[in-house]
Scaffold this motif. Sequence first.
Motif, mmCIF file in Angstrom:
data_model
loop_
_atom_site.group_PDB
_atom_site.id
_atom_site.type_symbol
_atom_site.label_atom_id
_atom_site.label_comp_id
_atom_site.label_asym_id
_atom_site.label_seq_id
_atom_site.Cartn_x
_atom_site.Cartn_y
_atom_site.Cartn_z
ATOM 1 N N SER A 180 38.473 13.321 17.762
ATOM 2 C CA SER A 180 39.283 13.967 18.596
ATOM 3 C C SER A 180 39.880 12.872 19.725
ATOM 4 O O SER A 180 40.904 13.026 20.091
ATOM 5 N N GLN B 44 40.578 16.574 10.992
ATOM 6 C CA GLN B 44 39.986 16.623 12.785
ATOM 7 C C GLN B 44 39.606 17.722 12.417
ATOM 8 O O GLN B 44 38.126 18.136 12.801
ATOM 9 N N PHE C 62 43.152 19.314 20.654
ATOM 10 C CA PHE C 62 42.648 18.765 19.242
ATOM 11 C C PHE C 62 42.348 19.755 18.600
ATOM 12 O O PHE C 62 42.884 21.235 19.025
#
Length: 292
Positions: free
Chosen positions: A44, A67, A145
């Motif tokens: 992140s 992610q 993130f």
Amino acid sequence: MYLVTVLGNLVIILVMISDSHLHTPMYFFLSNLSFADISFTSTSIPKMLVNIQIQSKVITFEGCITQVYFFTLFGVLDSLLLTVMAYDRFVAICHPLHYMVIMNLRLCGLLVLACWIVSVLHALLHGLMVLRLTFCTDLEIPHFFCELSQVIHCACSDTLPHEVVIYFTTVLLGVGPLAGILYSYFKILSSVCTISFAQGRFKAFSTCASHLSVVSLFYGSGLGVYFSSTVTQNSRSTATASVMYTVVTPMLNPFIYSLRNKDIKSALKIFFKRANRESLFVLGLNKMPMIT
């Protein structure tokens, strides 16, 4: 902080590889934990730093799913490795005469492999479930993130099955490892209390101090993120708590182990002395005159 995290954990890994005295189960697990910490932070923080540099907060759907996958993978891997390290300390203190027999190379390898397999399958499950969701256009995630729960809350389709799976896996892979760690330390405490000499009790506790500090930091910051997101709907406070979880905790782990562990401190001195000698040797070669 990101560079400190990466360099600190990388030095720990290199020191354990270069020093044969640290080729033991405890440091084998610690080197894997350091690698997991580097990867966990790298899922992140680099993207966040790039966004700050280019003044953009855009991420592609594929990048977001990536992610989610890797953040989940390395977060669970951290938790499982800490549990395995607690078991290692339990065997070392409660069964010291059989330690090297029980914690042999094959078992250590299987334990780490099992941690990786469970983490990969868990992350794959959540990644595939997110892919099945339907999202509206112009999606905005109130975070720095793509955190799993935040992504699911932004979906336009029914998310109840996904939320049930999240709660179930959180109990199984979050509370379960924590219960294993607490049980290990309960048995350790019971065993240490039977030691008659105060010096022996202190030595036994000192071998667990670093691991116990890291466990407290990891689960404490994790619970802080959970409660901050549950109690308040303020995305800023949740993001601040997540920084503690994703950056500060992995950054502090190498310092905790190096400052509280005599073996690592001595290995670090040897490592830096050797690196300094090699750099001086290379520098001397570069300064030597060429003979023609």
